[in-house]
Design a protein around this motif. Structure first.
Motif, PDB file in Angstrom:
ATOM      1  N   CYS A  32       0.844  -1.194   0.000  1.00  0.00           N
ATOM      2  CA  CYS A  32       0.000   0.000   0.000  1.00  0.00           C
ATOM      3  C   CYS A  32       0.883   1.248   0.000  1.00  0.00           C
ATOM      4  CB  CYS A  32      -0.909  -0.002   1.224  1.00  0.00           C
ATOM      5  SG  CYS A  32      -1.940   1.481   1.375  1.00  0.00           S
ATOM      6  N   THR A  45      -7.455   1.492   2.665  1.00  0.00           N
ATOM      7  CA  THR A  45      -7.461   2.273   1.438  1.00  0.00           C
ATOM      8  C   THR A  45      -7.764   1.359   0.252  1.00  0.00           C
ATOM      9  OG1 THR A  45      -5.867   3.885   2.275  1.00  0.00           O
ATOM     10  CG2 THR A  45      -6.000   3.660  -0.116  1.00  0.00           C
ATOM     11  N   VAL A  46      -8.591   1.846  -0.662  1.00  0.00           N
ATOM     12  CA  VAL A  46      -8.880   1.088  -1.881  1.00  0.00           C
ATOM     13  C   VAL A  46      -7.860   1.520  -2.931  1.00  0.00           C
ATOM     14  CG1 VAL A  46     -10.558   0.592  -3.680  1.00  0.00           C
ATOM     15  CG2 VAL A  46     -11.328   0.910  -1.324  1.00  0.00           C
ATOM     16  N   LYS A  83      -6.166   1.628  -6.595  1.00  0.00           N
ATOM     17  CA  LYS A  83      -6.565   1.581  -7.995  1.00  0.00           C
ATOM     18  C   LYS A  83      -5.286   1.673  -8.819  1.00  0.00           C
ATOM     19  CE  LYS A  83     -10.746   4.028  -6.830  1.00  0.00           C
ATOM     20  NZ  LYS A  83     -11.382   5.317  -6.789  1.00  0.00           N
ATOM     21  N   PHE A 129      -9.178  -3.099  -8.398  1.00  0.00           N
ATOM     22  CA  PHE A 129      -9.286  -2.560  -7.042  1.00  0.00           C
ATOM     23  C   PHE A 129      -8.696  -3.553  -6.052  1.00  0.00           C
ATOM     24  CE2 PHE A 129     -12.936  -0.994  -9.465  1.00  0.00           C
ATOM     25  CZ  PHE A 129     -12.705   0.370  -9.388  1.00  0.00           C
ATOM     26  N   TYR A 130      -8.128  -3.024  -4.977  1.00  0.00           N
ATOM     27  CA  TYR A 130      -7.576  -3.872  -3.917  1.00  0.00           C
ATOM     28  C   TYR A 130      -7.743  -3.129  -2.610  1.00  0.00           C
ATOM     29  CZ  TYR A 130      -4.275  -6.557  -1.114  1.00  0.00           C
ATOM     30  OH  TYR A 130      -3.705  -7.328  -0.130  1.00  0.00           O
ATOM     31  N   ASP A 131      -8.358  -3.769  -1.625  1.00  0.00           N
ATOM     32  CA  ASP A 131      -8.531  -3.177  -0.298  1.00  0.00           C
ATOM     33  C   ASP A 131      -7.312  -3.489   0.552  1.00  0.00           C
ATOM     34  OD1 ASP A 131     -11.129  -2.243  -0.845  1.00  0.00           O
ATOM     35  OD2 ASP A 131     -11.990  -4.179  -0.347  1.00  0.00           O
TER      36      ASP A 131
END
Length: 72
Positions: free
Chosen positions: A12, A39-40, A42, A31-33
């Motif tokens: 991240c 935080t998402v 992109k 998308f990845y959490d």
């Protein structure tokens, strides 16, 4: 042709949290959490997916073609 590497560590950019993940072979992941801060993520401009932007190994289609984009 060599099999693509599916294991990649995604990091991240907001909190620095890293997680080992297995990349999908049949779809782009837009998308990845983040598991650290929520935080998402992109893809960055010009990248096809979050793995190409934030992970140690690019997505399988990019590995296979050497192109910077794999998704249309």
């Amino acid at each position: 042709m060599a099999e693509p590497e599916l294991a990649s560590t995604i990091t991240c950019p907001e909190c620095g949290h890293s997680k080992d993940e297995t990349m999908p072979t049949d779809t782009c992941q837009w998308f990845y959490d983040c598991k650290g801060c929520g935080t998402v993520l992109k893809p960055k401009a010009g990248d096809c997916c979050v793995y190409c932007s934030y992970a140690t190994v690019p997505c399988p289609p990019v590995q296979a073609t050497g192109s910077k984009s794999c998704c249309g």
